[in-house]
Design a protein around this motif. Sequence first.
Motif, PDB file in Angstrom:
ATOM      1  N   GLY A  45       0.847  -1.199   0.000  1.00 16.23           N
ATOM      2  CA  GLY A  45       0.000   0.000   0.000  1.00 16.23           C
ATOM      3  C   GLY A  45       0.878   1.243   0.000  1.00 16.23           C
ATOM      4  O   GLY A  45       0.747   2.121   0.841  1.00 16.23           O
ATOM      5  N   GLU A  65       0.951  -1.521  -4.742  1.00 16.66           N
ATOM      6  CA  GLU A  65      -0.107  -0.526  -4.553  1.00 16.66           C
ATOM      7  C   GLU A  65      -1.253  -0.921  -5.499  1.00 16.66           C
ATOM      8  O   GLU A  65      -1.046  -0.993  -6.702  1.00 16.66           O
ATOM      9  CB  GLU A  65       0.436   0.879  -4.894  1.00 16.66           C
ATOM     10  CG  GLU A  65      -0.606   1.965  -4.982  1.00 16.66           C
ATOM     11  CD  GLU A  65      -1.522   2.064  -3.764  1.00 16.66           C
ATOM     12  OE1 GLU A  65      -1.030   2.229  -2.641  1.00 16.66           O
ATOM     13  OE2 GLU A  65      -2.759   1.956  -3.962  1.00 16.66           O
ATOM     14  N   ALA A  92      -2.884  -6.239  -0.786  1.00 18.91           N
ATOM     15  CA  ALA A  92      -2.263  -6.958   0.337  1.00 18.91           C
ATOM     16  C   ALA A  92      -2.812  -8.371   0.478  1.00 18.91           C
ATOM     17  O   ALA A  92      -2.106  -9.268   0.928  1.00 18.91           O
ATOM     18  CB  ALA A  92      -2.530  -6.184   1.625  1.00 18.91           C
ATOM     19  N   GLU A  93      -4.070  -8.561   0.076  1.00 24.02           N
ATOM     20  CA  GLU A  93      -4.720  -9.862   0.291  1.00 24.02           C
ATOM     21  C   GLU A  93      -4.270 -10.916  -0.711  1.00 24.02           C
ATOM     22  O   GLU A  93      -4.617 -12.091  -0.569  1.00 24.02           O
ATOM     23  CB  GLU A  93      -6.246  -9.721   0.182  1.00 24.02           C
ATOM     24  CG  GLU A  93      -6.891  -8.841   1.227  1.00 24.02           C
ATOM     25  CD  GLU A  93      -6.917  -7.362   0.834  1.00 24.02           C
ATOM     26  OE1 GLU A  93      -6.142  -6.952  -0.065  1.00 24.02           O
ATOM     27  OE2 GLU A  93      -7.707  -6.615   1.426  1.00 24.02           O
ATOM     28  N   THR A 108       2.247   1.306   6.394  1.00 27.55           N
ATOM     29  CA  THR A 108       1.941   2.511   7.165  1.00 27.55           C
ATOM     30  C   THR A 108       0.591   3.029   6.686  1.00 27.55           C
ATOM     31  O   THR A 108       0.411   3.321   5.503  1.00 27.55           O
ATOM     32  CB  THR A 108       3.028   3.603   7.004  1.00 27.55           C
ATOM     33  OG1 THR A 108       3.329   3.827   5.636  1.00 27.55           O
ATOM     34  CG2 THR A 108       4.316   3.225   7.719  1.00 27.55           C
TER      35      THR A 108
HETATM   36  C1  LIG Z   1      -3.755   6.332   3.661  1.00 27.23           C
HETATM   37  S1  LIG Z   1      -2.941   5.687   2.283  1.00 27.23           S
HETATM   38  C2  LIG Z   1      -1.304   5.410   2.935  1.00 27.23           C
HETATM   39  C3  LIG Z   1      -0.267   5.396   1.869  1.00 27.23           C
HETATM   40  C4  LIG Z   1       1.155   5.095   2.331  1.00 27.23           C
HETATM   41  N1  LIG Z   1       1.256   3.791   2.915  1.00 27.23           N
HETATM   42  C5  LIG Z   1       1.669   6.142   3.273  1.00 27.23           C
HETATM   43  O1  LIG Z   1       2.091   5.812   4.387  1.00 27.23           O
HETATM   44  O2  LIG Z   1       1.685   7.320   2.877  1.00 27.23           O
HETATM   45  C6  LIG Z   1      -3.603   4.033   2.175  1.00 27.23           C
HETATM   46  C7  LIG Z   1      -3.042   3.246   1.019  1.00 27.23           C
HETATM   47  O3  LIG Z   1      -3.476   1.882   1.115  1.00 27.23           O
HETATM   48  C8  LIG Z   1      -3.813   1.445  -0.191  1.00 27.23           C
HETATM   49  N2  LIG Z   1      -4.719   0.282  -0.115  1.00 27.23           N
HETATM   50  C9  LIG Z   1      -6.070   0.255  -0.046  1.00 27.23           C
HETATM   51  N3  LIG Z   1      -6.525  -0.996  -0.063  1.00 27.23           N
HETATM   52  C10 LIG Z   1      -5.442  -1.791  -0.141  1.00 27.23           C
HETATM   53  C11 LIG Z   1      -5.254  -3.206  -0.212  1.00 27.23           C
HETATM   54  N4  LIG Z   1      -6.285  -4.034  -0.184  1.00 27.23           N
HETATM   55  N5  LIG Z   1      -3.989  -3.675  -0.315  1.00 27.23           N
HETATM   56  C12 LIG Z   1      -2.927  -2.826  -0.308  1.00 27.23           C
HETATM   57  N6  LIG Z   1      -3.045  -1.489  -0.251  1.00 27.23           N
HETATM   58  C13 LIG Z   1      -4.281  -0.976  -0.165  1.00 27.23           C
HETATM   59  C14 LIG Z   1      -4.472   2.665  -0.809  1.00 27.23           C
HETATM   60  O4  LIG Z   1      -4.582   2.560  -2.205  1.00 27.23           O
HETATM   61  C15 LIG Z   1      -3.534   3.755  -0.343  1.00 27.23           C
HETATM   62  O5  LIG Z   1      -2.452   3.916  -1.198  1.00 27.23           O
END
Ligand SMILES: C[S@@+](CC[C@H](N)C(=O)[O-])C[C@H]1O[C@@H](n2cnc3c(N)ncnc32)[C@H](O)[C@@H]1O
Length: 215
Positions: A45, A65, A92-93, A108
Motif C-alpha cells: 500500500g 499498490e 495486500a490480500e 503505514t
Molecule cells: C492512507 S494511504 C497510505 C499510503 C502510504 N502507505 C503512506 O504511508 O503514505 C492508504 C493506502 O493503502 C492502499 N490500499 C487500499 N486498499 C489496499 C489493499 N487491499 N492492499 C494494499 N493497499 C491498499 C491505498 O490505495 C492507499 O495507497
Amino acid sequence: MTEEKGHRCFAGFYDRLSRRAESTFMREVRPRVQGAARGRTLEIGLGTGAGLPYYPADVTLVAVEPDPYMFKKARDNIADLKREVELQQAPAEDLPFPGESFDTVVTTLVLCSVTSQMKALGEIKRVLKPGGRYHFYEHVRYRNPIGGFAQDLVRPIWSQFGGGCSPNRRTWEAIEQAGFDEVSIEHESPIPPIPPLCFVRPHIIGFARKAGESS
Ligand SMILES: C[S@@+](CC[C@H](N)C(=O)[O-])C[C@H]1O[C@@H](n2cnc3c(N)ncnc32)[C@H](O)[C@@H]1O
C-alpha cells in the motif's frame, strides 16, 4: 478494489492532505518503521511513496499498490527519487510473490483500508522469511467506547471520501491474533482530538516477528 476501480480524488489530493502529517509526526515515525527495514523489503500500500526516502540505502525495495491512481503517482515519484524500486499493482490480500521471500514487510496507514485484515496479515506472514519482521504504523479504533462509537458513526462517510478507510478497526487485535512469534505494539495519540482528525487517532506503532531463525 479492481484494476479499473480506484480513488481518483483521494489519490489526487493525498499528498496535500498528508503534507502536515508528513512534516510533523510522520517525520518521527518513518525512521522507526521504514528506516528500520533490513534486507529484501516489501512495502504494501505504497500510496504516493512518502515512506521511500526513509529506507536505508542498502535495502532492496519492492512495493505494491492496488489503486491505479495511487500507482501512477508512486511510479512518477519513484522515477524522481532515482532509486531502484520494483513496483507492482497488487492488493495486500493477494501478494504476487513466493513464500518466504522478504526479510522485512512494511505497512503505514494501510490496514484501515484493506478489504480483509485477516487475509492481508496472512499474506504478510506467508511472504516473510523465517525470523523476518513486519513493521507497522496504523491508526486504529479508540479503546474507550465513546470514541469507538463516534468512529462507527462516521465510518460510512469517512470511507467514501477517505479512499475506503475504516477508522474503527481493532487493528492491534488483528495483528496480535495473526500468529506471529513475537509482537510489540505501542499505542500513541500524536494528533489533537479535534474534528476531523479525531476520527483517525489513536495510532499504533510496532513490529511482529515471524517464527524461525533468520538466515
Ligand atoms: C492512507 S494511504 C497510505 C499510503 C502510504 N502507505 C503512506 O504511508 O503514505 C492508504 C493506502 O493503502 C492502499 N490500499 C487500499 N486498499 C489496499 C489493499 N487491499 N492492499 C494494499 N493497499 C491498499 C491505498 O490505495 C492507499 O495507497
